[in-house]
Design a protein around this motif. Structure first.
Motif, PDB file in Angstrom:
ATOM      1  N   LYS A   1      -0.231  10.083 -13.598  1.00  0.00           N
ATOM      2  CA  LYS A   1      -0.931  11.087 -13.410  1.00  0.00           C
ATOM      3  C   LYS A   1      -0.618  12.066 -11.923  1.00  0.00           C
ATOM      4  O   LYS A   1      -0.724  13.157 -11.799  1.00  0.00           O
ATOM      5  N   TYR A   2      -0.537  10.729 -11.008  1.00  0.00           N
ATOM      6  CA  TYR A   2      -0.148  11.138  -9.859  1.00  0.00           C
ATOM      7  C   TYR A   2       1.207  11.380  -9.338  1.00  0.00           C
ATOM      8  O   TYR A   2       1.474  11.561  -8.150  1.00  0.00           O
TER       9      TYR A   2
ATOM     10  N   GLU B   1      -5.823   5.507 -11.079  1.00  0.00           N
ATOM     11  CA  GLU B   1      -6.845   5.864 -10.284  1.00  0.00           C
ATOM     12  C   GLU B   1      -7.054   5.168  -8.869  1.00  0.00           C
ATOM     13  O   GLU B   1      -7.299   5.579  -7.591  1.00  0.00           O
ATOM     14  N   LYS B   2      -6.945   3.981  -8.879  1.00  0.00           N
ATOM     15  CA  LYS B   2      -7.050   2.914  -7.962  1.00  0.00           C
ATOM     16  C   LYS B   2      -6.002   3.018  -6.870  1.00  0.00           C
ATOM     17  O   LYS B   2      -5.981   3.058  -5.725  1.00  0.00           O
TER      18      LYS B   2
ATOM     19  N   ASN C   1      -3.277   4.693  -1.900  1.00  0.00           N
ATOM     20  CA  ASN C   1      -2.248   5.584  -1.064  1.00  0.00           C
ATOM     21  C   ASN C   1      -3.021   6.540  -0.170  1.00  0.00           C
ATOM     22  O   ASN C   1      -2.498   6.566   0.719  1.00  0.00           O
ATOM     23  N   SER C   2      -4.003   7.324  -0.880  1.00  0.00           N
ATOM     24  CA  SER C   2      -4.779   8.217   0.048  1.00  0.00           C
ATOM     25  C   SER C   2      -5.299   7.510   1.409  1.00  0.00           C
ATOM     26  O   SER C   2      -5.157   7.916   2.664  1.00  0.00           O
ATOM     27  N   SER C   3      -5.803   6.230   1.065  1.00  0.00           N
ATOM     28  CA  SER C   3      -6.504   5.504   2.296  1.00  0.00           C
ATOM     29  C   SER C   3      -5.289   5.051   3.155  1.00  0.00           C
ATOM     30  O   SER C   3      -5.672   4.959   4.470  1.00  0.00           O
TER      31      SER C   3
ATOM     32  N   ALA D   1      -4.051  -1.591  -4.483  1.00  0.00           N
ATOM     33  CA  ALA D   1      -4.673  -1.165  -5.441  1.00  0.00           C
ATOM     34  C   ALA D   1      -4.436  -2.376  -6.183  1.00  0.00           C
ATOM     35  O   ALA D   1      -3.423  -2.970  -6.707  1.00  0.00           O
ATOM     36  N   GLN D   2      -5.894  -2.943  -6.719  1.00  0.00           N
ATOM     37  CA  GLN D   2      -5.894  -3.971  -7.788  1.00  0.00           C
ATOM     38  C   GLN D   2      -6.724  -3.574  -8.849  1.00  0.00           C
ATOM     39  O   GLN D   2      -7.888  -3.198  -8.547  1.00  0.00           O
TER      40      GLN D   2
END
Length: 213
Positions: free
Chosen positions: A93-94, A120-121, A126-128, A211-212
């Motif tokens: 999606k991203y 989504e995670k 990645n944004s964080s 991300a997990q």
């Protein structure tokens, strides 16, 4: 479109019981009642209806929230489709590359591609991570204009998603003289404009965000 009403069906049921109307008669009566008092109805779009619309119809429902930000970006990247892989190998999606996925702890590309939850995670992680890397640039440049482009936190995070945080630093440091772009020619300024003004305060800056599932 889902129809919800503010009146009870009890009066119609009483008419049916006392006057012996058939089911067909009852449905006809309900149709008449619904038409006459159509102002008592309000429309709630189904999820399918919302996602079938153009981008400018979809995102006012989410506003300028973090959800609005990530869904708008996901729509721009892939049309919001989790199973997409482009010709350069960017996935989901991203549209993540394998190198970025490794940075946030994901090494199984197939599992990633088939897990919306993990995608989504990954976007949040990645944004964080990008927010931590760019935290000083966000604090300094937020609210400024470069070549007419308003610099905002959400625009910076979107641009970092497009070309990486290092390229965002180059753009900001150069005052817009260096304008990085992705493989399709989409420039950092395109994303700065398009994703300006979203509330991304929900994203917590974290140096080693993972991300997990």
């Amino acid at each position: 479109m889902i129809k919800k009403t503010k009146f009870t069906a009890l009066p119609l049921l009483l008419v049916f019981l006392f006057y012996g109307f058939t089911i067909k008669d009852l449905r006809l009566l309900k149709d008449v009642y619904s038409t006459k008092y159509s102002n008592l109805f309000y429309d709630v779009p189904t999820l399918e209806e919302v996602y079938s619309q153009e981008e400018n119809y979809l995102f006012p429902y989410l506003g300028k929230s973090y959800l609005g930000f990530k869904e708008a970006l996901g729509f721009k990247e892939s049309g919001g489709r989790y199973g997409v892989v482009n010709r350069f190998g960017y996935m989901g999606k991203y549209q993540f590359g394998k190198g970025t996925l490794r940075l946030i702890g994901i090494r199984d590309a197939s599992m990633f591609l088939h897990s919306p939850k993990l995608q989504e995670k990954a976007f949040y992680a990645n944004s964080s991570r990008n927010k931590w890397i760019l935290r000083k640039f966000i604090a300094y440049f937020n609210g400024m204009r470069i070549r007419g482009v308003l610099i905002t936190e959400s625009g910076i995070l979107a641009a970092a998603h497009l070309v990486g945080p290092g390229a965002v630093k180059d753009y900001l440091r150069s005052g817009g003289r260096t304008i990085p772009a992705d493989a399709f020619g989409t420039s950092i300024e395109d994303y700065m404009r398009k994703f300006s003004g979203y509330d991304t305060s929900f994203v917590y800056p974290e140096r080693r965000a993972k991300a997990q599932l």
